[in-house]
Write a protein that holds these residues in place. Structure first.
Motif, PDB file in Angstrom:
ATOM      1  N   ILE A  64      -8.399   1.903 -16.246  1.00 34.92           N
ATOM      2  CA  ILE A  64      -8.573   1.041 -15.643  1.00 34.92           C
ATOM      3  C   ILE A  64     -10.196   0.726 -15.469  1.00 34.92           C
ATOM      4  O   ILE A  64     -10.791   1.659 -15.883  1.00 34.92           O
ATOM      5  CB  ILE A  64      -8.354   1.339 -14.241  1.00 34.92           C
ATOM      6  CG1 ILE A  64      -8.537   0.096 -13.080  1.00 34.92           C
ATOM      7  CG2 ILE A  64      -8.651   2.558 -13.438  1.00 34.92           C
ATOM      8  CD1 ILE A  64      -7.953   0.188 -11.438  1.00 34.92           C
ATOM      9  N   ASP A  93      -8.684  -5.438 -12.115  1.00 36.75           N
ATOM     10  CA  ASP A  93      -8.144  -6.378 -11.024  1.00 36.75           C
ATOM     11  C   ASP A  93      -8.584  -7.614 -11.627  1.00 36.75           C
ATOM     12  O   ASP A  93      -9.870  -8.053 -11.276  1.00 36.75           O
ATOM     13  CB  ASP A  93      -8.660  -6.011  -9.692  1.00 36.75           C
ATOM     14  CG  ASP A  93      -8.451  -4.582  -9.213  1.00 36.75           C
ATOM     15  OD1 ASP A  93      -7.189  -4.660  -8.854  1.00 36.75           O
ATOM     16  OD2 ASP A  93      -8.895  -3.700  -9.061  1.00 36.75           O
ATOM     17  N   ARG A 151      -8.005  -8.427   3.713  1.00 37.90           N
ATOM     18  CA  ARG A 151      -7.474  -8.812   2.354  1.00 37.90           C
ATOM     19  C   ARG A 151      -6.354 -10.065   2.192  1.00 37.90           C
ATOM     20  O   ARG A 151      -5.764 -10.200   1.350  1.00 37.90           O
ATOM     21  CB  ARG A 151      -6.586  -7.354   1.722  1.00 37.90           C
ATOM     22  CG  ARG A 151      -7.447  -6.218   1.715  1.00 37.90           C
ATOM     23  CD  ARG A 151      -6.956  -5.279   0.676  1.00 37.90           C
ATOM     24  NE  ARG A 151      -7.035  -5.250  -0.662  1.00 37.90           N
ATOM     25  CZ  ARG A 151      -6.593  -4.543  -1.718  1.00 37.90           C
ATOM     26  NH1 ARG A 151      -6.791  -3.293  -1.142  1.00 37.90           N
ATOM     27  NH2 ARG A 151      -6.951  -4.805  -2.771  1.00 37.90           N
ATOM     28  N   LYS A 184       1.605  -6.178  -6.218  1.00 31.48           N
ATOM     29  CA  LYS A 184       0.955  -5.185  -5.053  1.00 31.48           C
ATOM     30  C   LYS A 184       1.117  -5.916  -3.599  1.00 31.48           C
ATOM     31  O   LYS A 184       1.018  -7.067  -3.634  1.00 31.48           O
ATOM     32  CB  LYS A 184      -0.287  -4.616  -5.554  1.00 31.48           C
ATOM     33  CG  LYS A 184      -1.435  -5.659  -5.334  1.00 31.48           C
ATOM     34  CD  LYS A 184      -2.838  -5.165  -6.012  1.00 31.48           C
ATOM     35  CE  LYS A 184      -3.881  -6.264  -6.140  1.00 31.48           C
ATOM     36  NZ  LYS A 184      -5.030  -5.820  -6.515  1.00 31.48           N
ATOM     37  N   HIS A 185       0.962  -4.910  -2.623  1.00 28.11           N
ATOM     38  CA  HIS A 185       1.109  -3.817  -2.614  1.00 28.11           C
ATOM     39  C   HIS A 185       2.381  -3.300  -2.068  1.00 28.11           C
ATOM     40  O   HIS A 185       2.374  -3.511  -0.825  1.00 28.11           O
ATOM     41  CB  HIS A 185       0.048  -2.948  -1.855  1.00 28.11           C
ATOM     42  CG  HIS A 185      -1.464  -3.634  -2.322  1.00 28.11           C
ATOM     43  ND1 HIS A 185      -2.206  -4.789  -2.064  1.00 28.11           N
ATOM     44  CD2 HIS A 185      -2.507  -3.028  -3.199  1.00 28.11           C
ATOM     45  CE1 HIS A 185      -3.266  -4.779  -2.473  1.00 28.11           C
ATOM     46  NE2 HIS A 185      -3.655  -3.739  -3.182  1.00 28.11           N
ATOM     47  N   TYR A 189       2.026  -3.766   3.311  1.00 25.39           N
ATOM     48  CA  TYR A 189       0.480  -3.437   3.408  1.00 25.39           C
ATOM     49  C   TYR A 189      -0.371  -4.396   4.336  1.00 25.39           C
ATOM     50  O   TYR A 189      -1.132  -4.146   5.031  1.00 25.39           O
ATOM     51  CB  TYR A 189      -0.136  -3.291   2.106  1.00 25.39           C
ATOM     52  CG  TYR A 189      -1.630  -2.930   1.875  1.00 25.39           C
ATOM     53  CD1 TYR A 189      -2.199  -2.126   2.544  1.00 25.39           C
ATOM     54  CD2 TYR A 189      -2.415  -3.554   1.008  1.00 25.39           C
ATOM     55  CE1 TYR A 189      -3.471  -1.732   2.463  1.00 25.39           C
ATOM     56  CE2 TYR A 189      -3.463  -3.364   0.704  1.00 25.39           C
ATOM     57  CZ  TYR A 189      -4.337  -2.363   1.608  1.00 25.39           C
ATOM     58  OH  TYR A 189      -5.436  -1.914   1.532  1.00 25.39           O
ATOM     59  N   MET A 228       2.672  -2.027  -7.663  1.00 26.63           N
ATOM     60  CA  MET A 228       2.107  -1.155  -7.423  1.00 26.63           C
ATOM     61  C   MET A 228       2.244  -0.634  -5.814  1.00 26.63           C
ATOM     62  O   MET A 228       2.687  -1.515  -5.089  1.00 26.63           O
ATOM     63  CB  MET A 228       0.374  -1.371  -7.120  1.00 26.63           C
ATOM     64  CG  MET A 228      -0.429  -0.456  -6.928  1.00 26.63           C
ATOM     65  SD  MET A 228      -2.233  -1.111  -6.438  1.00 26.63           S
ATOM     66  CE  MET A 228      -2.794  -1.569  -7.985  1.00 26.63           C
ATOM     67  N   PHE A 231      -0.895   1.740   0.029  1.00 24.04           N
ATOM     68  CA  PHE A 231      -1.355   2.785   0.587  1.00 24.04           C
ATOM     69  C   PHE A 231      -0.836   3.089   1.944  1.00 24.04           C
ATOM     70  O   PHE A 231      -0.719   4.096   2.628  1.00 24.04           O
ATOM     71  CB  PHE A 231      -2.978   2.582   0.999  1.00 24.04           C
ATOM     72  CG  PHE A 231      -3.841   2.572   0.120  1.00 24.04           C
ATOM     73  CD1 PHE A 231      -3.857   3.416  -1.052  1.00 24.04           C
ATOM     74  CD2 PHE A 231      -4.782   1.371  -0.061  1.00 24.04           C
ATOM     75  CE1 PHE A 231      -5.140   3.489  -1.749  1.00 24.04           C
ATOM     76  CE2 PHE A 231      -5.695   1.306  -1.319  1.00 24.04           C
ATOM     77  CZ  PHE A 231      -6.089   2.302  -1.984  1.00 24.04           C
ATOM     78  N   ASP A 263      -1.499   3.263  -5.877  1.00 23.58           N
ATOM     79  CA  ASP A 263      -2.835   2.617  -5.714  1.00 23.58           C
ATOM     80  C   ASP A 263      -3.772   3.735  -5.894  1.00 23.58           C
ATOM     81  O   ASP A 263      -3.456   4.721  -6.002  1.00 23.58           O
ATOM     82  CB  ASP A 263      -2.786   1.899  -4.394  1.00 23.58           C
ATOM     83  CG  ASP A 263      -3.972   0.679  -4.411  1.00 23.58           C
ATOM     84  OD1 ASP A 263      -4.830   0.901  -5.397  1.00 23.58           O
ATOM     85  OD2 ASP A 263      -3.939   0.070  -3.252  1.00 23.58           O
ATOM     86  N   TRP A 264      -4.929   3.245  -5.644  1.00 28.42           N
ATOM     87  CA  TRP A 264      -6.103   4.212  -6.090  1.00 28.42           C
ATOM     88  C   TRP A 264      -6.256   5.494  -5.218  1.00 28.42           C
ATOM     89  O   TRP A 264      -6.045   5.423  -4.061  1.00 28.42           O
ATOM     90  CB  TRP A 264      -7.460   3.328  -5.881  1.00 28.42           C
ATOM     91  CG  TRP A 264      -8.585   4.172  -6.632  1.00 28.42           C
ATOM     92  CD1 TRP A 264      -9.291   4.962  -5.616  1.00 28.42           C
ATOM     93  CD2 TRP A 264      -9.464   3.903  -7.597  1.00 28.42           C
ATOM     94  NE1 TRP A 264     -10.395   5.403  -6.295  1.00 28.42           N
ATOM     95  CE2 TRP A 264     -10.469   4.538  -7.642  1.00 28.42           C
ATOM     96  CE3 TRP A 264      -9.305   2.952  -8.727  1.00 28.42           C
ATOM     97  CZ2 TRP A 264     -11.354   4.852  -8.723  1.00 28.42           C
ATOM     98  CZ3 TRP A 264     -10.171   2.738  -9.596  1.00 28.42           C
ATOM     99  CH2 TRP A 264     -11.177   3.988  -9.617  1.00 28.42           C
ATOM    100  N   MET A 295      -2.751   6.592 -10.366  1.00 33.00           N
ATOM    101  CA  MET A 295      -3.744   6.045 -10.317  1.00 33.00           C
ATOM    102  C   MET A 295      -4.768   6.915  -9.675  1.00 33.00           C
ATOM    103  O   MET A 295      -4.874   7.060  -8.416  1.00 33.00           O
ATOM    104  CB  MET A 295      -3.902   4.675  -9.951  1.00 33.00           C
ATOM    105  CG  MET A 295      -5.066   3.784  -9.966  1.00 33.00           C
ATOM    106  SD  MET A 295      -5.413   2.458  -9.098  1.00 33.00           S
ATOM    107  CE  MET A 295      -4.374   1.189  -9.525  1.00 33.00           C
ATOM    108  N   GLU A 471     -11.361  -6.069   0.611  1.00 31.43           N
ATOM    109  CA  GLU A 471     -10.622  -4.898   1.105  1.00 31.43           C
ATOM    110  C   GLU A 471     -11.711  -4.405   1.906  1.00 31.43           C
ATOM    111  O   GLU A 471     -12.938  -4.608   1.708  1.00 31.43           O
ATOM    112  CB  GLU A 471     -10.449  -3.921  -0.217  1.00 31.43           C
ATOM    113  CG  GLU A 471      -9.908  -2.591   0.023  1.00 31.43           C
ATOM    114  CD  GLU A 471      -9.497  -1.666  -1.163  1.00 31.43           C
ATOM    115  OE1 GLU A 471      -9.668  -2.240  -2.311  1.00 31.43           O
ATOM    116  OE2 GLU A 471      -9.194  -0.390  -0.695  1.00 31.43           O
TER     117      GLU A 471
END
Ligand code: BGC
Length: 736
Positions: A64, A93, A151, A184-185, A189, A228, A231, A263-264, A295, A471
């Protein structure tokens, strides 16, 4: 016959390719060690944290933040040195542009024009793919009903149908331009409590299926190859360990055969969520739930080999995850492509063509909220315009968050766009920023007032700098930032007519400015050509045609506020105290969902239903004549809403079911027909099944969500679809 022969051959060829992919996947899988398999499930980032040796060691299935051809080429070369030479997948992204920035996703939803959404995704993909990017973490298919959530800007607003149409269009566009997508997500979310980013979500199953899942399903039906996991936790279970979502629904019900990434560091976050006691348990729970790729937590690479050897994770689970990843790599042709040419640079963009596309799209996204006294478009007798406000000269910020390779110097600022348009018309532009970017000072207000006083008209350009949106940019206050209200107040006090242009990722609370300022245009983050596009609209070369993809509240205290709410047992507030509402504020929004004015007016006439009663296999079909009754060309978004007035559970007061954007010259009429298949007129129950009930469906048709009644139709016989049969139901295809 000839047509059939061609079609049959194409189908056979596609089938053979799919078989070929599966054969190659199995062959490769059969030659991999356990460590190499787990390496394919590891997604790691470029930057100082990258250990380049991981690539030839076969520990980097995907990478990434590789955003230039030199880095991609270096990594590809390194991967060729690994034992099996499996190519990594390069992700970034890319949301609303790569080098050329198009309007942010929320703005593109406001255009209510899926073919534009497809077009800009294709542009973004083409630019990114040119330097070797292969995979974008987009579209963000998260619906949100709370504009405090920063977001919101990355998604398509509050409506499941609009969100589905735009998500699908963007998947198609990205894929056409050469990027595979990662919707995503997944899921919920956007419903974080209190509008807070990352917060827990509580969504009943019926609501999840009616509102939050459809945009993801549409993305999958349009061909997204990865998903994805968000979170957030959903009803107490973090998405990253939610096997009901990631396995039962995604794979079981919907037949998704791509892969799921966290996700991250989402797997790392399982410790903080309190569902894993250590990193090994976090890795185990995530893979067993259906997260194929890790990820940036590093837990898979660290623990999965031992988890498999100890029998805690069956080898078959790892094999299946690897299969999903390899399948996507083979489908994309990564094994058969030459490596990227490292001499490629993104500075070949923006091109004249990408700029033109960015300009044409941006002007369709602006929403004219009000226009008292027709202050806009700028009249021909206006000889001087004061352009005031920090966002008027913010070329970096107008491009919005998640700008991939955005460069400030590429963008035409608002004041620059206005200057270019004003000069040949011999209109003087008096510019004053009025304050610094975040508007924390007042010492420039006097200069702004002086500019206003010597001008015929004031264009005030205020709103959110890039960092105030996106974000981790949830806001508790939705008023103009810092000292912006003082600046605006000072401009109003000059007595000059003011046109307010709002730049930002969400509606701003207007307070009394809605009364003191006659014309207000929501411009969102308009991108690279924001300035030229705004000048086109401010000077009347093009009429605004955007419509709100989110309900515009009066105040943050009304949130969450959305148009497709459920009825209650009480009427909305009137003289009777014991009714629905607030003591101190109206319950109605300031501007409803779907709202947006034009410089012309549209008249609706001769509404007619194709059939008064519909049954399985039919569609609710209504036609209407739309006429441009004003003096300027313009575009109208014809919107169809329905309500099921009596059902076995309360149904929303209105639901958007179809729309079409039409372009009309003054005096021109067009017959518009909107159709909604019967299977889209139902709702889910909490057991996950889907029901279309017989009985009346009310229909509303017009230019916003307060559209008047167009009458009713009857559903003769309904439908009941069990959760396991969902795959067959209500197939989604956007009309581009
Ligand atoms: C975001 C994702 C994004 C990822 C990679 C995360 O913080 O939630 O939307 O794709 O970072 O940049």
């Amino acid at each position: 016959m000839a047509g059939c022969a061609v079609l049959c051959l194409a189908v056979a060829a596609a089938g053979a390719r799919a078989d070929d992919v599966e054969r190659r996947v199995e062959d490769l899988l059969g030659r991999m060690t356990l460590e190499e398999k787990v390496g394919q499930l590891n997604l790691i980032s470029n930057g100082a944290i990258l250990r380049w040796d991981d690539i030839p060691e076969g520990k980097a299935g995907a990478l990434i933040n590789f955003n230039n051809a030199q880095d991609v080429a270096r990594a590809q070369k390194a991967a060729r040195r690994s034992r099996l030479g499996i190519p990594p997948l390069f992700g970034l992204d890319v949301l609303h542009g790569f080098r050329t920035q198009f309007p942010v996703p929320l703005a593109e939803a406001a255009a209510f024009n899926p073919s534009l959404s497809r077009l800009t995704a294709e542009w973004a993909a083409r630019e990114a793919a040119y330097v070797g990017v292969q995979w974008t973490y987009a579209p963000m298919a998260d619906l949100s009903r709370d504009i405090r959530w920063g977001r919101m800007v990355e998604g398509f607003g509050e409506d499941p149908y609009l969100g589905s149409v735009v998500s699908a269009a963007r998947v198609e566009g990205f894929e056409a331009g050469g990027l595979t997508t990662g919707a995503k997500h997944f899921v919920g979310y956007g419903a974080g409590e209190g509008g807070r980013d990352y917060d827990a979500t509580l969504i009943p199953e019926a609501e999840l299926r009616d509102a939050y899942l459809p945009p993801f399903r549409a993305a999958i039906q349009a061909g997204t190859m990865s998903i994805m996991a968000g979170f957030n936790s959903l009803n107490g279970v973090p998405n990253t360990v939610n096997s009901w979502l990631l396995t039962d629904i995604l794979r079981g019900e919907w037949g998704f055969d791509g892969f799921v990434t966290s996700d991250w560091a989402g797997i790392h976050e399982l410790l903080a969520h309190g569902v894993a006691k250590d990193s090994a348990e976090a890795a185990r729970k995530a893979i067993l739930a259906g997260v194929d790729m890790d990820m940036m937590s590093g837990f898979y690479i660290k623990h999965l080999p031992d988890e498999v050897r100890s029998g805690r994770v069956p080898l078959g689970v790892v094999d299946e995850a690897v299969r999903r990843v390899l399948r996507v790599k083979f489908r994309l042709g990564l094994f058969d492509r030459p490596d990227i040419d490292p001499t490629r640079i993104d500075a070949v963009f923006p091109s004249p063509e990408s700029r033109q596309a960015a300009r044409e799209v941006a002007r369709e996204t602006f929403v004219l909220l009000q226009n008292r006294g027709e202050v806009l478009p700028i009249r021909s007798d206006v000889r001087s315009v004061a352009v005031v406000g920090p966002m008027a000269d913010a070329p970096r910020d107008q491009q919005g968050p998640h700008g991939a390779r955005a460069h400030a110097q590429d963008a035409v600022s608002v004041v620059e766009g206005i200057r270019r348009r004003a000069a040949p018309a011999r209109v003087t532009v008096n510019f004053a920023a009025g304050c610094n970017l975040f508007c924390t000072n007042t010492d420039q207000i006097a200069e702004a007032v002086a500019a206003a006083e010597k001008s015929d008209l004031v264009v005030a350009v205020l709103g959110e700098p890039q960092e105030a949106s996106g974000e981790a940019a949830s806001r508790a206050y939705l008023t103009f930032l810092n000292r912006q209200p003082e600046l605006l107040e000072a401009l109003v006090k000059t007595g000059k007519p003011v046109a307010l242009v709002i730049v930002g990722g969400r509606p701003v609370e207007l307070g009394t400015f809605v009364d003191s300022i006659p014309s207000i245009l929501m411009a969102w983050f308009p991108g690279t050509e924001g300035g030229t596009a705004l000048a086109d609209v401010l000077f009347g070369d093009v009429s605004p045609s955007g419509k709100l993809p989110v309900t515009y509240p009066r105040t943050a205290g009304q949130l969450p506020l959305y148009y497709n709410r459920l009825p209650t047992g009480r009427p909305t507030r009137s003289d009777n105290r014991f009714t629905l509402g607030y003591m101190d504020e109206a319950i109605s929004p300031l501007f409803p969902f779907g709202w947006g004015l034009s410089y012309t007016q549209f008249a609706y006439s001769d509404m007619a239903f194709a059939k008064p009663t519909i049954a399985a296999g039919d569609a609710l079909e209504v036609s209407v004549t739309v006429t441009n009754a004003g003096a300027r060309p313009g575009q109208e978004v014809v919107q169809l809403y329905t309500r099921d007035p009596v059902a076995s559970r309360s149904r929303p007061l209105r639901e958007l079911k179809a729309f079409e954007k039409v372009s009309l010259q003054p005096g021109e009429s067009r017959r518009v027909t909107l159709a909604v298949p019967l299977e889209r007129l139902g709702f889910h129950l909490d057991d996950g099944s889907y029901l279309v009930e017989p009985g009346e469906i009310q229909v509303f048709l017009g230019g916003n969500s307060l559209a008047p009644s167009a009458g009713s139709i009857e559903i003769a016989d309904g439908l009941h679809i069990a959760p396991g049969e969902q795959r067959a139901a209500a197939t989604f295809k956007p009309r581009l």
